[in-house]
Scaffold this motif. Sequence first.
Motif, PDB file in Angstrom:
ATOM      1  N   ILE A  19       0.789  -1.265   0.106  1.00  0.00           N
ATOM      2  CA  ILE A  19       0.036  -0.012   0.049  1.00  0.00           C
ATOM      3  C   ILE A  19       0.963   1.134   0.035  1.00  0.00           C
ATOM      4  N   TYR A  20       0.741   2.183  -0.905  1.00  0.00           N
ATOM      5  CA  TYR A  20       1.367   3.421  -1.170  1.00  0.00           C
ATOM      6  C   TYR A  20       0.479   4.449  -0.851  1.00  0.00           C
ATOM      7  N   TRP A  21       0.773   5.563   0.136  1.00  0.00           N
ATOM      8  CA  TRP A  21       0.051   6.466   0.083  1.00  0.00           C
ATOM      9  C   TRP A  21       0.775   7.782  -0.686  1.00  0.00           C
ATOM     10  N   PHE A  22       0.152   8.398  -1.637  1.00  0.00           N
ATOM     11  CA  PHE A  22       0.887   9.254  -2.648  1.00  0.00           C
ATOM     12  C   PHE A  22       0.128  10.754  -2.536  1.00  0.00           C
ATOM     13  N   GLY A  23       1.002  11.569  -1.995  1.00  0.00           N
ATOM     14  CA  GLY A  23       0.458  12.798  -1.665  1.00  0.00           C
ATOM     15  C   GLY A  23       1.296  13.553  -0.754  1.00  0.00           C
ATOM     16  N   PRO A  24       1.042  14.724  -0.401  1.00  0.00           N
ATOM     17  CA  PRO A  24      -0.495  15.463  -0.288  1.00  0.00           C
ATOM     18  C   PRO A  24      -0.366  16.624  -1.295  1.00  0.00           C
ATOM     19  N   PHE A  25      -1.787  16.589  -1.804  1.00  0.00           N
ATOM     20  CA  PHE A  25      -1.937  17.637  -3.003  1.00  0.00           C
ATOM     21  C   PHE A  25      -3.105  18.654  -2.271  1.00  0.00           C
ATOM     22  N   LEU A  26      -3.054  19.733  -2.833  1.00  0.00           N
ATOM     23  CA  LEU A  26      -3.877  20.882  -2.475  1.00  0.00           C
ATOM     24  C   LEU A  26      -5.338  20.536  -2.996  1.00  0.00           C
ATOM     25  N   THR A  27      -5.234  20.242  -4.243  1.00  0.00           N
ATOM     26  CA  THR A  27      -6.486  19.999  -5.238  1.00  0.00           C
ATOM     27  C   THR A  27      -6.630  18.648  -5.700  1.00  0.00           C
ATOM     28  N   LYS A  28      -7.769  18.046  -5.725  1.00  0.00           N
ATOM     29  CA  LYS A  28      -8.117  16.704  -6.285  1.00  0.00           C
ATOM     30  C   LYS A  28      -7.626  16.746  -7.761  1.00  0.00           C
ATOM     31  N   LYS A  29      -7.616  17.790  -8.560  1.00  0.00           N
ATOM     32  CA  LYS A  29      -7.258  17.750  -9.835  1.00  0.00           C
ATOM     33  C   LYS A  29      -5.707  17.557 -10.160  1.00  0.00           C
ATOM     34  N   ASN A  30      -4.961  18.224  -9.162  1.00  0.00           N
ATOM     35  CA  ASN A  30      -3.672  18.263  -9.097  1.00  0.00           C
ATOM     36  C   ASN A  30      -3.166  16.615  -8.802  1.00  0.00           C
ATOM     37  N   LEU A  31      -3.820  16.024  -7.936  1.00  0.00           N
ATOM     38  CA  LEU A  31      -3.457  14.648  -7.566  1.00  0.00           C
ATOM     39  C   LEU A  31      -3.759  13.882  -8.663  1.00  0.00           C
ATOM     40  N   GLU A  32      -5.026  13.927  -9.412  1.00  0.00           N
ATOM     41  CA  GLU A  32      -5.087  13.147 -10.461  1.00  0.00           C
ATOM     42  C   GLU A  32      -4.172  13.188 -11.646  1.00  0.00           C
ATOM     43  N   GLY A  33      -3.790  14.456 -11.919  1.00  0.00           N
ATOM     44  CA  GLY A  33      -2.803  14.446 -12.986  1.00  0.00           C
ATOM     45  C   GLY A  33      -1.589  13.798 -12.625  1.00  0.00           C
ATOM     46  N   ASN A  34      -0.929  13.906 -11.309  1.00  0.00           N
ATOM     47  CA  ASN A  34       0.116  13.445 -11.067  1.00  0.00           C
ATOM     48  C   ASN A  34       0.140  12.051 -10.671  1.00  0.00           C
ATOM     49  N   LYS A  45      -1.350   9.550 -12.388  1.00  0.00           N
ATOM     50  CA  LYS A  45      -1.099   8.902 -13.779  1.00  0.00           C
ATOM     51  C   LYS A  45       0.289   8.432 -13.863  1.00  0.00           C
ATOM     52  N   THR A  46       1.277   9.235 -13.695  1.00  0.00           N
ATOM     53  CA  THR A  46       2.699   9.280 -13.703  1.00  0.00           C
ATOM     54  C   THR A  46       3.284   8.081 -12.639  1.00  0.00           C
ATOM     55  N   PHE A  47       2.567   8.443 -11.442  1.00  0.00           N
ATOM     56  CA  PHE A  47       2.878   7.413 -10.185  1.00  0.00           C
ATOM     57  C   PHE A  47       2.756   5.850 -10.540  1.00  0.00           C
ATOM     58  N   ILE A  48       1.360   5.699 -11.143  1.00  0.00           N
ATOM     59  CA  ILE A  48       0.951   4.398 -11.380  1.00  0.00           C
ATOM     60  C   ILE A  48       1.700   3.783 -12.614  1.00  0.00           C
ATOM     61  N   THR A  49       2.160   4.683 -13.641  1.00  0.00           N
ATOM     62  CA  THR A  49       2.846   4.223 -14.823  1.00  0.00           C
ATOM     63  C   THR A  49       4.034   3.564 -14.289  1.00  0.00           C
ATOM     64  N   GLU A  50       4.904   4.524 -13.406  1.00  0.00           N
ATOM     65  CA  GLU A  50       6.223   4.132 -12.737  1.00  0.00           C
ATOM     66  C   GLU A  50       5.920   2.646 -11.982  1.00  0.00           C
ATOM     67  N   LEU A  51       4.987   2.519 -11.395  1.00  0.00           N
ATOM     68  CA  LEU A  51       4.539   1.290 -10.707  1.00  0.00           C
ATOM     69  C   LEU A  51       4.512  -0.007 -11.598  1.00  0.00           C
ATOM     70  N   ASN A  52       3.789   0.238 -12.609  1.00  0.00           N
ATOM     71  CA  ASN A  52       3.662  -0.694 -13.909  1.00  0.00           C
ATOM     72  C   ASN A  52       4.864  -1.090 -14.367  1.00  0.00           C
ATOM     73  N   ASP A  53       5.926  -0.136 -14.428  1.00  0.00           N
ATOM     74  CA  ASP A  53       7.149  -0.338 -15.317  1.00  0.00           C
ATOM     75  C   ASP A  53       8.074  -1.005 -14.256  1.00  0.00           C
ATOM     76  N   GLU A  54       7.876  -0.958 -13.052  1.00  0.00           N
ATOM     77  CA  GLU A  54       8.590  -1.743 -11.862  1.00  0.00           C
ATOM     78  C   GLU A  54       7.916  -3.162 -11.873  1.00  0.00           C
ATOM     79  N   GLY A  55       7.051  -3.275 -12.217  1.00  0.00           N
ATOM     80  CA  GLY A  55       6.460  -4.857 -12.432  1.00  0.00           C
ATOM     81  C   GLY A  55       5.398  -5.073 -11.282  1.00  0.00           C
ATOM     82  N   SER A  56       4.682  -4.130 -10.890  1.00  0.00           N
ATOM     83  CA  SER A  56       3.556  -3.989  -9.992  1.00  0.00           C
ATOM     84  C   SER A  56       2.392  -4.808 -10.901  1.00  0.00           C
ATOM     85  N   LYS A  57       1.570  -5.407 -10.145  1.00  0.00           N
ATOM     86  CA  LYS A  57       0.467  -6.051 -10.595  1.00  0.00           C
ATOM     87  C   LYS A  57      -0.837  -5.711 -10.086  1.00  0.00           C
TER      88      LYS A  57
END
Length: 73
Positions: A26-41, A43-55
Motif C-alpha cells: 500500500i502506497y500513500w501518494f500525496g499530499p496535494f491541495l486539489t483533487k485535480k492536481n492529484l489526479e494529474g500526478n 497517472k505518472t506514479f501508477i505508470t512507474e509502478l507498472n514499469d517496475e512490475g507491480s500487478k
Amino acid sequence: KLIRKLGNKLGLTWWAKVETHSPDVIYWFGPFLTKKNLEGNLKTFITELNDEGSKDISHTLIRCRKSEPLTIQ
C-alpha cells in the motif's frame, strides 16, 4: 510547501491510497491541495509502478490527514 504541510495537518489535503498485488504493498501518494492536481500526478506514479512490475494496481482518492508510514508492505 508550507501551505501543503498545514493543509495536511488540518486534514484538507488530497491523498491517493494505491494498492498493488505481487508485491502486496500500500502506497500513500500525496499530499496535494486539489483533487485535480492529484489526479494529474497520479497517472505518472501508477505508470512507474507498472514499469517496475507491480500487478493489479488499484487506487482510492481520499481527503484526509496522513503521516508516516507512506509505504506499507
